[in-house]
Design an enzyme around this catalytic site. Sequence first.
Site, PDB file in Angstrom:
ATOM      1  N   HIS A 206     -28.074 -33.445  73.198  1.00  0.00           N
ATOM      2  CA  HIS A 206     -28.806 -34.675  73.510  1.00  0.00           C
ATOM      3  C   HIS A 206     -29.330 -35.424  72.295  1.00  0.00           C
ATOM      4  O   HIS A 206     -29.928 -36.485  72.430  1.00  0.00           O
ATOM      5  CB  HIS A 206     -29.981 -34.363  74.450  1.00  0.00           C
TER       6      HIS A 206
HETATM    7  N1  UDP Z   1     -34.229 -26.820  79.397  1.00  0.00           N
HETATM    8  C1  UDP Z   1     -34.197 -26.658  80.776  1.00  0.00           C
HETATM    9  N2  UDP Z   1     -33.097 -27.101  81.467  1.00  0.00           N
HETATM   10  C2  UDP Z   1     -32.026 -27.673  80.843  1.00  0.00           C
HETATM   11  C3  UDP Z   1     -32.071 -27.824  79.445  1.00  0.00           C
HETATM   12  C4  UDP Z   1     -33.196 -27.400  78.746  1.00  0.00           C
HETATM   13  O1  UDP Z   1     -35.132 -26.115  81.361  1.00  0.00           O
HETATM   14  O2  UDP Z   1     -31.067 -28.054  81.528  1.00  0.00           O
HETATM   15  C5  UDP Z   1     -35.444 -26.397  78.666  1.00  0.00           C
HETATM   16  C6  UDP Z   1     -35.248 -25.292  77.643  1.00  0.00           C
HETATM   17  O3  UDP Z   1     -36.322 -24.408  77.748  1.00  0.00           O
HETATM   18  C7  UDP Z   1     -35.296 -26.030  76.332  1.00  0.00           C
HETATM   19  C8  UDP Z   1     -36.283 -27.123  76.640  1.00  0.00           C
HETATM   20  O4  UDP Z   1     -35.965 -27.493  77.968  1.00  0.00           O
HETATM   21  O5  UDP Z   1     -35.751 -25.258  75.282  1.00  0.00           O
HETATM   22  C9  UDP Z   1     -36.254 -28.284  75.684  1.00  0.00           C
HETATM   23  O6  UDP Z   1     -35.201 -29.073  75.947  1.00  0.00           O
HETATM   24  P1  UDP Z   1     -34.467 -30.082  74.977  1.00  0.00           P
HETATM   25  O7  UDP Z   1     -33.303 -29.376  74.391  1.00  0.00           O
HETATM   26  O8  UDP Z   1     -34.216 -31.282  75.806  1.00  0.00           O
HETATM   27  O9  UDP Z   1     -35.526 -30.525  73.882  1.00  0.00           O
HETATM   28  P2  UDP Z   1     -35.717 -30.156  72.339  1.00  0.00           P
HETATM   29  O10 UDP Z   1     -36.179 -28.746  72.308  1.00  0.00           O
HETATM   30  O11 UDP Z   1     -34.434 -30.382  71.623  1.00  0.00           O
HETATM   31  O12 UDP Z   1     -36.786 -31.113  71.880  1.00  0.00           O
END
Ligand code: UDP
Length: 363
Positions: A206
């Site tokens: 993403h």
């Molecule tokens: N996550 C979830 N469902 C999904 C994808 C991610 O519950 O389909 C959770 C997972 O715990 C992940 C968190 O959301 O660590 C953060 O997501 P994302 O990758 O969007 O954000 P980032 O950590 O890159 O800021």
Amino acid sequence: MKKILVSVGTRPNLIKITQLEKAFQAAGDFEFRLLHTGQHYDYTMNEVFFEELEIRKPDYYLEVKGDNQLDVIAEILKKVQEPLLSYQPDIVLVPGDVNSTFAVAFAAQRLGFKVGHIESGLRSYDREMPEEINRMLTDQISDFYFISEEDAIDNLLKEGIPFEKLHFVGNTMIDTLVAFMDKINTRIILETHQLEPQNYAVVTFHRPGNVDNVDSLRVILESIRQIAEQIPVVFPIHPRTRKNIEAFGLSDLLPKNNLVFTEPLGYLDFMKLIKESLFVLTDSGGVQEETSYLQVPCLTVRPSTERPVTITDGTNMLLALDKNIIVKECQNILNGNFKDGNIPDLWDGQASERIVEIIRELL
Ligand code: UDP
């Protein structure tokens, strides 16, 4: 009684705060309120986490719905003043590195409230990442620095933050994983999709640097397609990535077979899938940490990471955005070759309690 205001805005924020309220309650003598900016608002990116992770209903909801990041920040700055001024918190806790993190921290600091940054001091040293700017700005205006990995201490000292304000507490995202492990273990998502443990990969993408550009997104989809020739792939797709695949006309590049293509998943199913997978291919911040804790090989398609302990201690590895490199590393894992990892220091499920203890002593 000290008044605590915790601010959230996005999916990763929610996952970082689930154990805080309980920890403040257990310590006694605190009043706890939750503010939600509304940056993420739909069911799959927001509500499901309130339900599954037993997060209290926000006491303040700003309903920010900007079309671009500056509108989001501007709207938060405008709308957060009223709750801050009416509640008069003794401290505002902001987790992570999203626009909500910076905007609420900035407003709180300007209005004279103390700010505590959870997951402070992480640096990718890549200023192209909007999150890096949010991290640096938030750290420049915080009063309490709650640190999840030791490299952050050096980063903050280099930026002139006094050592006595730094508190190495561990990782509140891992607190959530530890607290919900029993529930995660009972999920039947593998059966639902006819997947076998250790015999599928999970993919998430993403980051704007990967998915906002047609050529980069093409490389990612072509890589996934090639991986799916060897092993089933589960791809819970972020709304931003879905929108761009459609806008760039790349839908045909998705594998026709061996692909479980889903909406973003709830936390419990998502973590169950990660836990039982053979490996994960991602550009997520949080997933690098969760895989390190769970000792699952993680290939992160990014030029840098703000979470280096996941590489030095954990199971994470950075890869360039290059199909041959990505497919080669996946092949290595399929052949049974990948480094072992250790769980980083203080990632033990107790970080929220340490935060509360420090606030109780020093606020
Ligand atoms: N996550 C979830 N469902 C999904 C994808 C991610 O519950 O389909 C959770 C997972 O715990 C992940 C968190 O959301 O660590 C953060 O997501 P994302 O990758 O969007 O954000 P980032 O950590 O890159 O800021």
